[in-house]
Design an enzyme around this catalytic site. Structure first.
Site, PDB file in Angstrom:
ATOM      1  N   LEU A  19      55.859  73.212  18.977  1.00  0.00           N
ATOM      2  CA  LEU A  19      56.400  72.088  19.743  1.00  0.00           C
ATOM      3  C   LEU A  19      55.568  71.754  20.972  1.00  0.00           C
ATOM      4  O   LEU A  19      55.345  70.578  21.278  1.00  0.00           O
ATOM      5  CB  LEU A  19      57.844  72.387  20.180  1.00  0.00           C
ATOM      6  CG  LEU A  19      58.908  72.357  19.086  1.00  0.00           C
ATOM      7  CD1 LEU A  19      60.298  72.276  19.702  1.00  0.00           C
ATOM      8  CD2 LEU A  19      58.703  71.191  18.130  1.00  0.00           C
ATOM      9  N   ASN A 110      66.465  75.483  21.664  1.00  0.00           N
ATOM     10  CA  ASN A 110      67.597  75.375  20.750  1.00  0.00           C
ATOM     11  C   ASN A 110      68.828  76.108  21.245  1.00  0.00           C
ATOM     12  O   ASN A 110      68.698  77.112  21.928  1.00  0.00           O
ATOM     13  CB  ASN A 110      67.181  76.116  19.467  1.00  0.00           C
ATOM     14  CG  ASN A 110      67.249  75.224  18.282  1.00  0.00           C
ATOM     15  OD1 ASN A 110      68.083  74.327  18.214  1.00  0.00           O
ATOM     16  ND2 ASN A 110      66.368  75.472  17.324  1.00  0.00           N
ATOM     17  N   LYS A 192      74.616  70.214  17.177  1.00  0.00           N
ATOM     18  CA  LYS A 192      73.498  70.812  16.438  1.00  0.00           C
ATOM     19  C   LYS A 192      73.889  72.189  15.898  1.00  0.00           C
ATOM     20  O   LYS A 192      73.456  72.585  14.810  1.00  0.00           O
ATOM     21  CB  LYS A 192      72.238  70.889  17.303  1.00  0.00           C
ATOM     22  CG  LYS A 192      71.003  71.096  16.413  1.00  0.00           C
ATOM     23  CD  LYS A 192      69.669  70.955  17.094  1.00  0.00           C
ATOM     24  CE  LYS A 192      68.547  71.099  16.051  1.00  0.00           C
ATOM     25  NZ  LYS A 192      67.239  71.399  16.643  1.00  0.00           N
ATOM     26  N   ASN A 200      71.492  78.460   9.200  1.00  0.00           N
ATOM     27  CA  ASN A 200      70.531  79.484   9.635  1.00  0.00           C
ATOM     28  C   ASN A 200      71.154  80.863   9.496  1.00  0.00           C
ATOM     29  O   ASN A 200      70.498  81.816   9.090  1.00  0.00           O
ATOM     30  CB  ASN A 200      70.119  79.262  11.100  1.00  0.00           C
ATOM     31  CG  ASN A 200      69.050  78.196  11.269  1.00  0.00           C
ATOM     32  OD1 ASN A 200      67.871  78.452  11.150  1.00  0.00           O
ATOM     33  ND2 ASN A 200      69.470  76.978  11.522  1.00  0.00           N
TER      34      ASN A 200
END
Lengths: 318, 318
Positions: A19, A110, A192, A200
């Site tokens: 990123l 995240n 999210k 996940n």
């Protein structure tokens, strides 16, 4: 802290994984003054630059301003944190030299509770967070494969979007990144999680499986929904009402992914750190403070924690 | 069905794994007429007999009456089922030739719902069940290592102990097996689950770990207790009140076991069937019929089911 955001800001990128390189290279190519704090692979990046391949573009940033310490970079207008949350204990050392009176610090991490450690170091009024829907992999130092350029959503830590939030969003837009300023960052983070927690998590806890296997297994598919329901109830109790059809949308979206390996599963398999606390631990703790029952989420957290502890593979540096 | 149980009964042992050989050899050595139905390893057993080694004894049953079919055995007074529950689809074929008007059928299987499939074939009034606290391993056909001779508890299917239940218990006692007739078989089965569900289950689901690791891991230890609490609540709702200190006892007992691999973990690793439905599936279903919440138990069931389905190892015949 309401000074106008400069047209051509001085930018620091903290972390040179997928990123950091991806967004940093785009911002630099758009004419911004971008400084990369690079822990490993600095020589390679200085020699060969940063190369990004997307489905439609090839970007080559030949001359990269790469540094070993933040002191060499000095104060910036915008600091982008592109480290994994598992490296947040380093922020207290890395951030102060980059700060001026009006510096904005944007974390791309995240999960839940990722703005707080930044705020502790620099003060909450400097902090913004972004949620990145993007598929990027670093295949070598400075070499980034981007399969899905996606979308970025930016918000303020603990308050609605400000003029500066929209300025930062425009900065990304001018650099070719789809970006929106949003009023409720925290709610977006919970949303999210509605995907990340079950998919996940079960990919790891059920023995290393892809998302299509979760969908095809009646027990695991039901379990994924129960986990989503626990998150929706907890989110509602902390003040974020996520409509129930949002869950159906996650299943529809996942069905289209096919044999997809969630990023945490890939990291788990390759012996890299995963965001255990930000994705599973922190929602459990927040749910408990408001008395929302999250038995399955907590069980998933404990199982993944144990599986991580037992992981034989040595942690590779990124 | 209340005919007196004969002093020297004709006995059939269905299944020649560790338990079938162990109890069968003891009963035969005590002078009973014991007939073994042997699926695999019959030639070896007929040639070399059955050898049992306990911490204090060596038993060698030289002449074994071993058969390939139940028809060759014919009607018996007592039929002992020592097959794994996962082989219960064979009962409809195996049992009828062994049945007379007063035949008792005693199943040694683990978990919940193991008497029902027997009752379907022979009628509930013929059925008894036993819970065996014993540590036996078959190292070769007819060769049994018994590390812990333990205790057997016998009960009737769906009713309190009868005169015949006590007669069967005495039969085992005379053969050197500590054995008690009990009034509430079903409650005993729930009590055994209080250990089996968390410790066998988490040993598999948390990546193949021994019980000391479960006890040392704060999350898993708490999870084991939550699973026990779910079982106690479900058991109470179906009518079996298990006192809460029974849970503490399980932890104390487990601490003494040290680095212990639960039997289901060993079976899982060696590619053998495990009693998924009897230990995890059936308590979930019974809890649901009475509205007892078992979110963690159900999640554990689903995870183990998936891990079993993905198991690469070929199933070895026993």
């Amino acid at each position: 802290m309401n000074a106008p955001f400069p047209e051509k800001p001085r930018i620091a990128i903290v972390g040179s994984g997928a990123l950091g390189c991806y967004y940093g290279a785009r911002l630099a190519k758009a004419g911004n003054d971008v400084h990369f704090l690079v822990h490993s692979g600095r020589a390679a990046i200085m020699a060969r630059g940063i190369r990004v391949k997307t489905p439609t573009e090839r970007i080559h940033l030949k001359k990269v301003q790469a540094y070993a310490t933040s002191a060499e970079i000095g104060a910036c207008d915008l600091v982008i944190i592109a480290l994994k949350a598992t490296a947040n204990d380093k922020l207290a050392k890395l951030l102060p030299p980059l700060m001026g009176p009006n510096t904005l610090v944007l974390t791309l991490q995240n999960g839940l509770g990722v703005e707080e450690p930044v705020a502790e170091v620099v003060g909450g009024e400097h902090v913004l967070g972004a949620i990145c829907f993007v598929g990027c992999t670093r295949t070598a130092p400075g070499v980034i494969q981007c399969s899905f350029p996606g979308l970025m959503m930016i918000g303020e830590f603990g308050r609605p979007a400000q003029a500066r939030t929209r300025d930062v969003a425009k900065l990304f837009e001018r650099a070719g990144v789809k970006c929106e300023a949003q009023d409720n960052l925290e709610e977006l983070r919970w949303k999210k999680l509605v995907w990340n927690v079950p998919f996940n998590g079960l990919a790891i806890a059920a023995g290393g499986i892809t998302t299509d296997v979760i969908l095809a297994d009646e027990g695991l598919r039901t379990l994924a929904r129960r986990l989503m329901e626990e998150l929706l109830e907890a989110a509602a109790k902390v003040g974020h009402v996520i409509p129930r059809p949002f869950m159906d949308l996650q299943f529809e979206r996942t069905a289209k992914l096919g044999r997809y390996s969630p990023s945490s599963l890939i990291d788990f398999r390759e012996g890299r750190p995963i965001e255990l606390e930000e994705i599973w631990g922190e929602p459990v703790r927040r749910a408990k403070t408001v008395g929302a029952p999250v038995p399955r989420l907590e069980m998933l957290y404990w199982l993944i924690k144990r599986l991580l502890a037992a992981r034989k593979t040595t942690v590779k540096p990124r």
